[in-house]
Design an enzyme around this catalytic site. Sequence first.
Site, PDB file in Angstrom:
ATOM      1  N   ASP A 260      12.428  71.396  -7.723  1.00  0.00           N
ATOM      2  CA  ASP A 260      12.962  72.552  -6.988  1.00  0.00           C
ATOM      3  C   ASP A 260      13.574  72.175  -5.643  1.00  0.00           C
ATOM      4  O   ASP A 260      13.543  72.961  -4.690  1.00  0.00           O
ATOM      5  CB  ASP A 260      11.868  73.620  -6.791  1.00  0.00           C
ATOM      6  CG  ASP A 260      11.292  74.089  -8.105  1.00  0.00           C
ATOM      7  OD1 ASP A 260      12.049  74.150  -9.087  1.00  0.00           O
ATOM      8  OD2 ASP A 260      10.086  74.380  -8.154  1.00  0.00           O
TER       9      ASP A 260
ATOM     10  N   LYS B  41      18.640  70.921  -6.846  1.00  0.00           N
ATOM     11  CA  LYS B  41      19.549  70.093  -7.655  1.00  0.00           C
ATOM     12  C   LYS B  41      20.712  70.918  -8.207  1.00  0.00           C
ATOM     13  O   LYS B  41      21.870  70.478  -8.166  1.00  0.00           O
ATOM     14  CB  LYS B  41      18.768  69.454  -8.812  1.00  0.00           C
ATOM     15  CG  LYS B  41      17.655  68.522  -8.337  1.00  0.00           C
ATOM     16  CD  LYS B  41      16.805  68.021  -9.486  1.00  0.00           C
ATOM     17  CE  LYS B  41      15.894  69.054 -10.105  1.00  0.00           C
ATOM     18  NZ  LYS B  41      14.797  69.550  -9.248  1.00  0.00           N
TER      19      LYS B  41
ATOM     20  N   GLY C 252      14.352  75.094 -13.673  1.00  0.00           N
ATOM     21  CA  GLY C 252      15.058  76.303 -13.266  1.00  0.00           C
ATOM     22  C   GLY C 252      15.973  75.881 -12.137  1.00  0.00           C
ATOM     23  O   GLY C 252      15.500  75.555 -11.056  1.00  0.00           O
ATOM     24  N   HIS C 253      17.249  75.792 -12.423  1.00  0.00           N
ATOM     25  CA  HIS C 253      18.219  75.310 -11.430  1.00  0.00           C
ATOM     26  C   HIS C 253      19.072  76.493 -10.969  1.00  0.00           C
ATOM     27  O   HIS C 253      19.788  77.099 -11.765  1.00  0.00           O
ATOM     28  CB  HIS C 253      19.091  74.198 -12.033  1.00  0.00           C
ATOM     29  CG  HIS C 253      18.305  72.962 -12.362  1.00  0.00           C
ATOM     30  ND1 HIS C 253      18.854  71.842 -12.930  1.00  0.00           N
ATOM     31  CD2 HIS C 253      16.989  72.662 -12.166  1.00  0.00           C
ATOM     32  CE1 HIS C 253      17.922  70.913 -13.082  1.00  0.00           C
ATOM     33  NE2 HIS C 253      16.772  71.398 -12.638  1.00  0.00           N
TER      34      HIS C 253
ATOM     35  N   GLN D 127      13.313  68.375 -12.688  1.00  0.00           N
ATOM     36  CA  GLN D 127      12.029  68.077 -12.019  1.00  0.00           C
ATOM     37  C   GLN D 127      12.280  67.151 -10.823  1.00  0.00           C
ATOM     38  O   GLN D 127      13.326  67.246 -10.214  1.00  0.00           O
ATOM     39  CB  GLN D 127      11.016  67.472 -13.008  1.00  0.00           C
ATOM     40  CG  GLN D 127      10.504  68.448 -14.058  1.00  0.00           C
ATOM     41  CD  GLN D 127      11.460  68.673 -15.190  1.00  0.00           C
ATOM     42  OE1 GLN D 127      11.921  67.751 -15.830  1.00  0.00           O
ATOM     43  NE2 GLN D 127      11.792  69.918 -15.482  1.00  0.00           N
TER      44      GLN D 127
HETATM   45  P1  GDP Z   1      16.325  72.946  -8.477  1.00  0.00           P
HETATM   46  O1  GDP Z   1      15.332  73.179  -9.557  1.00  0.00           O
HETATM   47  O2  GDP Z   1      16.184  71.597  -7.847  1.00  0.00           O
HETATM   48  O3  GDP Z   1      17.740  73.220  -8.907  1.00  0.00           O
HETATM   49  O4  GDP Z   1      15.966  73.987  -7.340  1.00  0.00           O
HETATM   50  P2  GDP Z   1      15.586  75.552  -7.553  1.00  0.00           P
HETATM   51  O5  GDP Z   1      16.835  76.295  -7.892  1.00  0.00           O
HETATM   52  O6  GDP Z   1      14.432  75.714  -8.445  1.00  0.00           O
HETATM   53  O7  GDP Z   1      15.039  75.907  -6.107  1.00  0.00           O
HETATM   54  C1  GDP Z   1      15.820  75.827  -4.987  1.00  0.00           C
HETATM   55  C2  GDP Z   1      15.877  77.216  -4.336  1.00  0.00           C
HETATM   56  O8  GDP Z   1      16.375  77.102  -3.024  1.00  0.00           O
HETATM   57  C3  GDP Z   1      16.842  78.164  -5.045  1.00  0.00           C
HETATM   58  O9  GDP Z   1      16.359  79.476  -4.907  1.00  0.00           O
HETATM   59  C4  GDP Z   1      18.143  77.977  -4.283  1.00  0.00           C
HETATM   60  O10 GDP Z   1      18.992  79.110  -4.346  1.00  0.00           O
HETATM   61  C5  GDP Z   1      17.626  77.780  -2.879  1.00  0.00           C
HETATM   62  N1  GDP Z   1      18.422  76.895  -2.019  1.00  0.00           N
HETATM   63  C6  GDP Z   1      19.125  75.786  -2.351  1.00  0.00           C
HETATM   64  N2  GDP Z   1      19.616  75.196  -1.249  1.00  0.00           N
HETATM   65  C7  GDP Z   1      19.215  75.931  -0.189  1.00  0.00           C
HETATM   66  C8  GDP Z   1      19.371  75.818   1.220  1.00  0.00           C
HETATM   67  O11 GDP Z   1      19.967  74.877   1.739  1.00  0.00           O
HETATM   68  N3  GDP Z   1      18.782  76.786   1.977  1.00  0.00           N
HETATM   69  C9  GDP Z   1      18.093  77.819   1.465  1.00  0.00           C
HETATM   70  N4  GDP Z   1      17.557  78.720   2.289  1.00  0.00           N
HETATM   71  N5  GDP Z   1      17.910  77.971   0.121  1.00  0.00           N
HETATM   72  C10 GDP Z   1      18.464  77.026  -0.682  1.00  0.00           C
HETATM   73  P1  IMO Z   2      13.115  71.804 -11.714  1.00  0.00           P
HETATM   74  O1  IMO Z   2      14.090  71.055 -12.594  1.00  0.00           O
HETATM   75  C1  IMO Z   2       9.017  72.219 -10.244  1.00  0.00           C
HETATM   76  C2  IMO Z   2       5.809  71.113 -13.019  1.00  0.00           C
HETATM   77  C3  IMO Z   2       4.906  72.216 -13.530  1.00  0.00           C
HETATM   78  C4  IMO Z   2       3.624  71.433 -13.735  1.00  0.00           C
HETATM   79  C5  IMO Z   2       4.115  70.083 -14.238  1.00  0.00           C
HETATM   80  C6  IMO Z   2       4.097  69.929 -15.742  1.00  0.00           C
HETATM   81  O2  IMO Z   2      13.441  73.252 -11.592  1.00  0.00           O
HETATM   82  O3  IMO Z   2      12.933  71.104 -10.421  1.00  0.00           O
HETATM   83  P2  IMO Z   2       5.603  70.923 -17.714  1.00  0.00           P
HETATM   84  O4  IMO Z   2       5.903  72.348 -18.097  1.00  0.00           O
HETATM   85  O5  IMO Z   2       6.809  70.120 -17.374  1.00  0.00           O
HETATM   86  O6  IMO Z   2       4.725  70.228 -18.691  1.00  0.00           O
HETATM   87  O7  IMO Z   2       4.719  71.052 -16.349  1.00  0.00           O
HETATM   88  O8  IMO Z   2       5.456  69.949 -13.769  1.00  0.00           O
HETATM   89  N1  IMO Z   2       7.261  71.348 -13.245  1.00  0.00           N
HETATM   90  C7  IMO Z   2       8.123  71.672 -12.273  1.00  0.00           C
HETATM   91  N2  IMO Z   2       7.913  71.946 -10.964  1.00  0.00           N
HETATM   92  N3  IMO Z   2      10.272  72.231 -10.740  1.00  0.00           N
HETATM   93  C8  IMO Z   2      10.498  71.928 -12.047  1.00  0.00           C
HETATM   94  O9  IMO Z   2      11.743  71.776 -12.556  1.00  0.00           O
HETATM   95  C9  IMO Z   2       9.390  71.678 -12.882  1.00  0.00           C
HETATM   96  N4  IMO Z   2       9.250  71.373 -14.191  1.00  0.00           N
HETATM   97  C10 IMO Z   2       7.948  71.160 -14.389  1.00  0.00           C
HETATM   98  O10 IMO Z   2       4.768  73.233 -12.572  1.00  0.00           O
HETATM   99  O11 IMO Z   2       2.987  71.225 -12.493  1.00  0.00           O
HETATM  100 MG    MG Z   3      13.826  74.527 -10.077  1.00  0.00          MG
END
Ligand code: GDP
Ligand code: IMO
Ligand code: MG
Length: 421
Positions: free
Chosen positions: A13, A16, A40-41, A222
């Site tokens: 998270d 990416k 979840g991107h 991840q």
């Molecule tokens: P990913 O899994 O690495 O793609 O990241 P996620 O989408 O799960 O989580 C990142 C969260 O931070 C999302 O809700 C994005 O919309 C938000 N986000 C990304 N970059 C920034 C930033 O620079 N500032 C803030 N405030 N939010 C951001």
């Molecule tokens: P993105 O791509 C954050 C965590 C789960 C759990 C562990 C194992 O959005 O960054 P799994 O379902 O993969 O067997 O769970 O890994 N986990 C993540 N945490 N971002 C993710 O993906 C994750 N994908 C798995 O919360 O601790």
């Molecule tokens: Mg994510």
Amino acid sequence: MKVDVLLGLQWGDEGKGKIVDVLTPDYEIVARFQGGPNAGHTLEFEGKKYVLRSVPSGIFQGNKINIIGNGVVLDPALFKAEIEALESSGHDLTKRLLVSKKAHLILPTHRLLDACYEAAKGDSKIGTTGKGIGPTYTDKVSRNGLRVGDILHNFDEKYNIAKSKHLRILGQYGFDTSALADIEEEWFAGIAKLKEFTFIDSEHYINSAVKQGRKILAEGAQGTMLDIDFGSYPFVTSSNTISAGACTGLGIAPKSVGEVYGIFKAYCTRVGSGPFPTELFDETGDQLRKLGFEFGSVTGRPRRCGWIDLVALRYAIMVDGVSQLIMMKSDVLDTFDAIKACVAYEINGQKVTDFPFEIDDSIKPVYVEMKGWQTDMTKMLGEDQFPKEFSDYIAFLEKELGVPISIVSLGPDRAQTIIRK
Ligand code: GDP
Ligand code: IMO
Ligand code: MG
């Protein structure tokens, strides 16, 4: 042309999805190399927000080819839901999204096994996303898996063999399988949807693209601290999230890897169980969660929050061979009067800077404290506008980590991104 790799350096998270979207105009192909719908991107632009799980984050910037690589595990039912949501917002992907025949399928019974194994772990459960990731990779490695290419020949027979093996295991645990028929109905509808897409030998496709000089970006899911080999085992996911995972997850040679973009947040978060040395249980942790809106994009779970951990980050940079750093969510710290960074761990009175084998509650983070910038940076357009304290923070991190920070993100929107060099 080499394949550039973009991956998370913390516990996922990091942002990416946003950065893949920002970088896509420079590439012709974007390919996911591991993970599945546990990801979840999130992408935001033009007032709209999208959360992608299996589809690569390069689908919104022009007619770029996006590939689901062999290292990915795919749940047809969730894939269908994701594609239909994109179609209903005007994005038809059938011509632009290619799926590797070697990607493994998450079966309905894999989801049940995930829940079953978690329940069996009792207090030491991992806190998985419940998407069947672990059991699917387990079947891959134990040579019991089904792949996307299997859909094309005698699929029902292969499916039933796999399903009956799983039911025997679930039966031994006494796990309730009454929901299976409903899950299966959705799942087979997903198989029909998946068949609308072109299945490819992605290793051939990608290597010939490399030869032709086409620019490719490999998108990780991840983060490095969730890697099956190098993460905080056993509290990890079941794939290689590190840069080497791009080689096995796409079928490219190590010499074909170019830049390795490592993404991290200006602080740190984690979802699920497992060690987190800099976790904050106080008001500061709550502030980070509130200001950073730190709730899981897949499960909605509140993310655990803490200060940036440079011991873990240095380790991630080492195993990934990161060549450029990208710092996300710097704006979340805009109102803090002081900011801390963990530069070492204290273990049994000793100062340790190499990430250790065992991470437990006895580890005390050693912090450096810096003055906060207390300035709203969300509308800034260039680094010349950065407050001095923030520039100092960047310089401090670059010195500690030994790699340049080439992109700084100041908000969730595509536009809130500063390219430094
Ligand atoms: P990913 O899994 O690495 O793609 O990241 P996620 O989408 O799960 O989580 C990142 C969260 O931070 C999302 O809700 C994005 O919309 C938000 N986000 C990304 N970059 C920034 C930033 O620079 N500032 C803030 N405030 N939010 C951001
Ligand atoms: P993105 O791509 C954050 C965590 C789960 C759990 C562990 C194992 O959005 O960054 P799994 O379902 O993969 O067997 O769970 O890994 N986990 C993540 N945490 N971002 C993710 O993906 C994750 N994908 C798995 O919360 O601790
Ligand atoms: Mg994510």
